[in-house]
Design a protein around this motif. Structure first.
Motif, mmCIF file in Angstrom:
data_model
loop_
_atom_site.group_PDB
_atom_site.id
_atom_site.type_symbol
_atom_site.label_atom_id
_atom_site.label_comp_id
_atom_site.label_asym_id
_atom_site.label_seq_id
_atom_site.Cartn_x
_atom_site.Cartn_y
_atom_site.Cartn_z
ATOM 1 N N UNK A 96 73.646 -4.232 57.038
ATOM 2 C CA UNK A 96 72.566 -3.259 56.947
ATOM 3 C C UNK A 96 71.280 -3.794 57.557
ATOM 4 N N UNK A 97 70.268 -2.943 57.587
ATOM 5 C CA UNK A 97 68.962 -3.359 58.099
ATOM 6 C C UNK A 97 68.429 -4.530 57.288
ATOM 7 N N UNK A 98 67.911 -5.525 57.984
ATOM 8 C CA UNK A 98 67.407 -6.721 57.307
ATOM 9 C C UNK A 98 66.210 -7.229 58.091
ATOM 10 N N UNK A 99 65.112 -7.573 57.402
ATOM 11 C CA UNK A 99 63.911 -8.002 58.138
ATOM 12 C C UNK A 99 64.124 -9.235 59.003
ATOM 13 N N UNK A 100 65.042 -10.094 58.634
ATOM 14 C CA UNK A 100 65.270 -11.299 59.433
ATOM 15 C C UNK A 100 65.934 -10.976 60.764
ATOM 16 N N UNK A 101 66.528 -9.806 60.888
ATOM 17 C CA UNK A 101 67.200 -9.430 62.125
ATOM 18 C C UNK A 101 66.277 -8.722 63.112
ATOM 19 N N UNK A 102 64.984 -8.715 62.824
ATOM 20 C CA UNK A 102 64.037 -8.025 63.697
ATOM 21 C C UNK A 102 63.721 -8.808 64.969
ATOM 22 N N UNK A 103 63.967 -10.120 64.955
ATOM 23 C CA UNK A 103 63.629 -10.945 66.120
ATOM 24 C C UNK A 103 64.504 -12.181 66.125
ATOM 25 N N UNK A 104 64.610 -12.863 67.261
ATOM 26 C CA UNK A 104 65.405 -14.100 67.320
ATOM 27 C C UNK A 104 64.867 -15.154 66.355
ATOM 28 N N UNK A 105 65.757 -16.045 65.946
ATOM 29 C CA UNK A 105 65.402 -17.122 65.031
ATOM 30 C C UNK A 105 66.008 -16.972 63.656
ATOM 31 N N UNK A 106 66.637 -15.845 63.380
ATOM 32 C CA UNK A 106 67.190 -15.593 62.055
ATOM 33 C C UNK A 106 68.258 -16.598 61.667
ATOM 34 N N UNK A 107 68.990 -17.112 62.652
ATOM 35 C CA UNK A 107 70.128 -17.984 62.374
ATOM 36 C C UNK A 107 69.821 -19.450 62.667
ATOM 37 N N UNK A 108 68.543 -19.750 62.860
ATOM 38 C CA UNK A 108 68.162 -21.131 63.115
ATOM 39 C C UNK A 108 68.433 -21.592 64.522
ATOM 40 N N UNK A 109 68.612 -20.639 65.440
ATOM 41 C CA UNK A 109 68.950 -21.004 66.810
ATOM 42 C C UNK A 109 67.754 -21.549 67.582
ATOM 43 N N UNK A 110 68.051 -22.394 68.561
ATOM 44 C CA UNK A 110 67.038 -22.909 69.489
ATOM 45 C C UNK A 110 66.981 -22.132 70.791
#
Length: 235
Positions: free
Chosen positions: A80-94
């Motif tokens: 579902x909609x989640x604020x962490x999915x609004x921009x890159x960086x949600x998964x700790x990626x570089x």
């Protein structure tokens, strides 16, 4: 590798500091922010980027984490909609891109990005910190089952890169092992002895070599509980 070289744009470069996390005694560097301008990259990754627990994160074989941004839409459909999915960086990626994923990237692929030469070293084995970050109790298991894990690089040549640089696939020494095949073997067919024997012939990181050899020797799967569920109280 034959044919035209694959070229895509590096859309975001991300880094972050280690901070206290959800469980007593736990730390994480998973909260990454986009960096403007050039960054220095060495054998341990981006200068100034931090990991919360260096026993299991970071190091030369996990210097940079790459996560495809196209997965974000798929995660929205799953949780579902989640604020962490609004921009890159949600998964700790570089590194964040559109145009590469676990089906199109192979173990051992060599990419040039800016001055930096990168080698795909392993896929991510998701842990409980993702579950806590998203407040979804089985998020780590969902990532494992979805095969949307992203992957890690080791740095063969350090230097400078920045958002907007081209990522150029320069070599593909192991074309028969796309990351999706590796992930399927790790989690979907974990005791496929023929496939495990083939994987064991490849230049694996030490932890993966131990895992594969242990499965081949014992015929048993390692216990995933501590990784995906975490400690009852932090360490």
């Amino acid at each position: 590798m034959s044919g035209a070289r694959s070229v895509i744009e590096l859309r975001h470069v991300l880094a972050g500091k280690s901070r206290r996390f959800t469980r007593p005694g736990s730390f994480t560097g998973i909260d990454k922010e986009s960096v403007c301008g050039p960054v220095e990259v060495g054998t341990l990754g981006i200068t100034g980027d931090e990991q919360g627990d260096r026993r299991i994160h970071g190091g030369p074989d996990k210097a940079l984490h790459h996560y495809p941004f196209e997965h974000y839409q798929e995660w929205t459909q799953l949780i579902g909609e989640h604020p962490r999915l609004a921009r890159p960086g949600a998964f700790g990626e570089n590194l964040s891109t559109v145009g590469l994923d676990e089906n199109t990237v192979c173990l051992g692929d060599i990419f040039r990005c800016g001055d930096v030469l990168l080698e795909v070293s392993q896929t991510r084995q998701p842990c409980w910190k993702l579950s806590d970050r998203f407040e979804v109790s089985d998020m780590a298991l969902r990532m494992q089952a979805s095969a949307m894990t992203g992957w890690y690089y080791r740095v063969l040549e350090g230097g400078v890169l920045r958002a907007g640089d081209a990522m150029v696939l320069e070599d593909r020494p192991i074309p028969r092992w796309p990351l999706r095949r590796v992930i399927a073997l790790l989690y979907e067919r974990p005791l496929d002895l023929d496939e495990l024997s083939q994987l064991a012939q490849l230049p694996l990181v030490p932890s993966w070599r131990s895992l594969v050899e242990r499965r081949l020797t014992t015929g048993q799967i390692e216990n995933w509980a501590s990784r995906v569920l975490g400690p009852l109280s932090g360490e």
